[in-house]
Design a protein around this motif. Structure first.
Motif, mmCIF file in Angstrom:
data_model
loop_
_atom_site.group_PDB
_atom_site.id
_atom_site.type_symbol
_atom_site.label_atom_id
_atom_site.label_comp_id
_atom_site.label_asym_id
_atom_site.label_seq_id
_atom_site.Cartn_x
_atom_site.Cartn_y
_atom_site.Cartn_z
ATOM 1 N N GLN A 266 -2.491 7.936 1.338
ATOM 2 C CA GLN A 266 -2.446 7.217 2.606
ATOM 3 C C GLN A 266 -3.414 7.867 3.594
ATOM 4 N N GLY A 267 -4.427 7.116 3.996
ATOM 5 C CA GLY A 267 -5.370 7.624 4.973
ATOM 6 C C GLY A 267 -4.969 7.235 6.384
ATOM 7 N N ALA A 268 -5.858 7.442 7.316
ATOM 8 C CA ALA A 268 -5.560 7.131 8.713
ATOM 9 C C ALA A 268 -5.403 5.631 8.936
ATOM 10 N N HIS A 269 -6.186 4.821 8.201
ATOM 11 C CA HIS A 269 -6.147 3.375 8.414
ATOM 12 C C HIS A 269 -5.902 2.579 7.147
ATOM 13 N N LYS B 152 0.827 -1.208 0.000
ATOM 14 C CA LYS B 152 0.000 0.000 0.000
ATOM 15 C C LYS B 152 0.862 1.259 0.000
ATOM 16 N N LYS B 153 2.118 1.115 0.381
ATOM 17 C CA LYS B 153 3.026 2.266 0.305
ATOM 18 C C LYS B 153 3.429 2.543 -1.141
ATOM 19 N N MET B 154 3.518 1.493 -1.963
ATOM 20 C CA MET B 154 3.942 1.650 -3.351
ATOM 21 C C MET B 154 2.781 1.885 -4.309
ATOM 22 N N ALA B 155 1.569 1.521 -3.922
ATOM 23 C CA ALA B 155 0.426 1.611 -4.842
ATOM 24 C C ALA B 155 0.255 3.008 -5.444
ATOM 25 N N PRO B 156 0.353 4.099 -4.655
ATOM 26 C CA PRO B 156 0.213 5.434 -5.285
ATOM 27 C C PRO B 156 1.275 5.686 -6.345
ATOM 28 N N GLN B 157 2.493 5.200 -6.106
ATOM 29 C CA GLN B 157 3.563 5.409 -7.101
ATOM 30 C C GLN B 157 3.286 4.608 -8.380
ATOM 31 N N GLY C 151 -2.193 -9.555 4.934
ATOM 32 C CA GLY C 151 -1.344 -8.554 5.575
ATOM 33 C C GLY C 151 -1.969 -7.172 5.517
ATOM 34 N N TYR C 152 -1.716 -6.383 6.528
ATOM 35 C CA TYR C 152 -2.310 -5.045 6.591
ATOM 36 C C TYR C 152 -1.708 -4.089 5.580
ATOM 37 N N ASN C 153 -0.517 -4.450 5.069
ATOM 38 C CA ASN C 153 0.216 -3.498 4.237
ATOM 39 C C ASN C 153 0.259 -3.869 2.767
ATOM 40 N N VAL C 154 -0.437 -4.930 2.345
ATOM 41 C CA VAL C 154 -0.349 -5.421 0.967
ATOM 42 C C VAL C 154 -1.672 -5.195 0.244
ATOM 43 N N LEU C 155 -1.565 -4.661 -0.981
ATOM 44 C CA LEU C 155 -2.743 -4.432 -1.811
ATOM 45 C C LEU C 155 -3.232 -5.769 -2.374
#
Length: 221
Positions: free
Chosen positions: A191-194, A91-96, A126-130
């Motif tokens: 990136q939102g709050a959750h 989810k950190k890379m998705a916007p890029q 996982g909480y961090n994977v799209l």
């Protein structure tokens, strides 16, 4: 030109072959246009995880993706028209990823390579994977596997070429770049709050209808 196209479409395949033997080639504007597009797809030099190793191997001498017209992986999205999503999309890379897709030239295509790219794979919970890049951008070909071998990527590339070859230039099935009303730029999630906001692009990922919840009286009954 219109009569020329009609005449070419009316030529029987056997006659077309005989004309070719005499040095006379008959075709349509649509076939010529799609032939040029499918044989000059330029991938972007872009990888995310272990699937990228298999993608790199596909370009080496053993498999030689250049045989299919994908000669050079371009270092800039403005010089590329194929994005290969090779690996886990966090989810950190998705916007890029969406931003790079927006910067690519039309007509442009996407191959989602590997279980992680198409669904999150073993990291799905996982909480961090799209859970699939097709939640934000349109994907033309999906490749299952973890990781898919170079042969699978070559098959996906040939599938994409066949898809391009069959696209009509007019009508509702025409490519997006020939549709003035089609969406050309896709919203970049933030990136939102959750979680990412929005969680999906509804234009490419139609959500299922929400479940019908009964009234309190019905639930109690």
């Amino acid at each position: 030109m219109g009569s020329g196209i009609g005449a070419a479409m009316a030529v029987k395949p056997d006659l077309k072959i005989e004309l070719g033997k005499q040095g006379v080639f008959v075709t349509t504007i649509s076939d010529l246009y799609n032939w040029g597009r499918k044989n000059s797809v330029w991938p972007m030099q872009f990888g995310l995880a272990c699937c990228a190793i298999e993608m790199i191997a596909t370009t080496m001498a053993r498999y030689d993706l250049a045989r299919f017209g994908a000669e050079v992986f371009r270092p800039s999205p403005r010089q590329a028209d194929l994005m290969i999503i090779s690996g886990t999309v966090t989810k950190k890379m998705a916007p890029q990823v969406v931003r790079l897709y927006n910067q690519m030239a039309e007509p442009k295509y996407v191959i989602a390579m590997g279980a992680c790219a198409i669904s999150g794979g073993p990291f799905k919970q996982g909480y961090n994977v799209l859970k699939g890049i097709d939640r934000y951008i349109p994907v033309d070909v999906h490749i299952p596997g973890c990781p898919p071998r170079p042969e699978a990527l070559i098959h996906a590339f040939m599938t994409l070429q066949a898809k391009i070859d069959e696209q009509p230039l007019t009508g509702s099935e025409r490519p997006r770049h020939l549709d003035a009303e089609a969406q050309g730029e896709f919203p970049i999630p933030v990136q939102g709050a959750h979680d990412l906001e929005p969680p999906v692009n509804r234009l490419v990922w139609p959500l299922p209808a929400p479940a019908v919840i009964g009234t309190d009286a019905e639930n109690c009954g």
